[in-house]
Design a protein around this motif. Structure first.
Motif, PDB file in Angstrom:
ATOM      1  N   GLN A 100       4.966  12.727   3.790  1.00 26.80           N
ATOM      2  CA  GLN A 100       4.960  11.269   3.879  1.00 26.80           C
ATOM      3  C   GLN A 100       6.398  10.771   3.941  1.00 26.80           C
ATOM      4  O   GLN A 100       7.249  11.226   3.187  1.00 26.80           O
TER       5      GLN A 100
ATOM      6  N   ILE B 295       3.100  14.987  -0.201  1.00 27.33           N
ATOM      7  CA  ILE B 295       2.134  14.239  -0.994  1.00 27.33           C
ATOM      8  C   ILE B 295       0.838  15.046  -1.025  1.00 27.33           C
ATOM      9  O   ILE B 295       0.348  15.481   0.007  1.00 27.33           O
TER      10      ILE B 295
ATOM     11  N   SER C  41      -1.398  13.339  -5.963  1.00 26.68           N
ATOM     12  CA  SER C  41      -0.086  12.721  -6.196  1.00 26.68           C
ATOM     13  C   SER C  41      -0.239  11.263  -6.626  1.00 26.68           C
ATOM     14  O   SER C  41      -1.029  10.515  -6.054  1.00 26.68           O
TER      15      SER C  41
ATOM     16  N   ALA D 195       2.181   7.696  -7.912  1.00 25.28           N
ATOM     17  CA  ALA D 195       3.485   7.091  -7.665  1.00 25.28           C
ATOM     18  C   ALA D 195       4.559   7.684  -8.566  1.00 25.28           C
ATOM     19  O   ALA D 195       5.692   7.923  -8.133  1.00 25.28           O
TER      20      ALA D 195
ATOM     21  N   VAL E   2       4.162  -0.022  -0.584  1.00 26.44           N
ATOM     22  CA  VAL E   2       3.618   0.568   0.640  1.00 26.44           C
ATOM     23  C   VAL E   2       3.622  -0.467   1.758  1.00 26.44           C
ATOM     24  O   VAL E   2       3.292  -1.633   1.539  1.00 26.44           O
TER      25      VAL E   2
ATOM     26  N   VAL F 290       2.358  -0.147  -5.169  1.00 27.87           N
ATOM     27  CA  VAL F 290       1.632   1.060  -5.555  1.00 27.87           C
ATOM     28  C   VAL F 290       1.478   1.117  -7.065  1.00 27.87           C
ATOM     29  O   VAL F 290       0.458   1.528  -7.577  1.00 27.87           O
TER      30      VAL F 290
ATOM     31  N   LEU G 272      -1.433   7.874  -4.761  1.00 35.56           N
ATOM     32  CA  LEU G 272      -0.867   7.551  -3.454  1.00 35.56           C
ATOM     33  C   LEU G 272      -1.903   7.607  -2.345  1.00 35.56           C
ATOM     34  O   LEU G 272      -1.898   6.758  -1.455  1.00 35.56           O
TER      35      LEU G 272
END
Length: 188
Positions: free
Chosen positions: A116, A130, A134, A136, A162, A171, A176
């Motif tokens: 990402q 990611i 995962s 933040a 985001v 986030v 994520l």
């Protein structure tokens, strides 16, 4: 009777602590091995969404930890991934949104990570891996470590925001992939 016992052994094989002999159905290329692999992938997905009961928790965690500690066991790698998903679910709550069809297809195929792009102040671009589990905080910790910030207090100074072609949002400490699904940003 023999057929039922054989079916029971195959059903229990991924949960046992010892590697069954290849003649018991887990030889390379075996459809039973594929079935076990699908069962582990299902557990991997479920562990990211649902907490287990208080009664099951210590046994499930002990099993996953024991299995992941022994590289000679089949599926030790996915056992560790299941443990991580479950730990994140216990810490942050399960993912709120179900995966997009694209993410689900990737997970079922055994692909649980993607690269990402993260844009940092000053126009700096950074690609990070990611995973399905995962959150933040994982990204913030990784970026802080790269900047030489090792103290947990430093992690609280940063947030993720985001931005996708469908919208933008904070986030926070969320998952994520949930945020990516919400804003249409997940691509496997």
């Amino acid at each position: 009777m023999y057929h039922q016992q054989q079916q029971l052994q195959l059903a229990v094989a991924p949960w046992g602590h010892r590697h069954p002999h290849p003649s018991q159905g887990l030889s390379p290329g075996s459809s039973h091995r594929d079935s076990c692999q699908k069962g582990w992938r299902l557990l991997y997905i479920l562990a990211a969404y649902y907490k287990c009961s208080e009664v099951l928790r210590p046994f499930l965690l002990a099993f996953l930890q024991d299995t992941s500690r022994h590289p000679e066991l089949p599926f030790h790698g996915i056992a560790k991934a299941c443990e991580l998903n479950l730990q994140k679910t216990l810490q942050f709550g399960g993912r709120r949104l179900f995966p997009s069809s694209m993410e689900l297809r990737a997970m079922v195929a055994g692909r649980s990570a993607k690269r990402q792009l993260f844009l940092l102040p000053g126009g700096i671009e950074r690609h990070l891996k990611i995973k399905t589990c995962s959150v933040a905080l994982d990204v913030i910790e990784e970026l802080c470590h790269e900047m030489g910030l090792q103290h947990p207090e430093a992690f609280e100074e940063y947030i993720l925001f985001v931005v996708t072609d469908r919208g933008e949002g904070l986030v926070g400490t969320g998952w994520l992939c949930t945020v990516g699904t919400m804003y249409g940003g997940y691509r496997a």
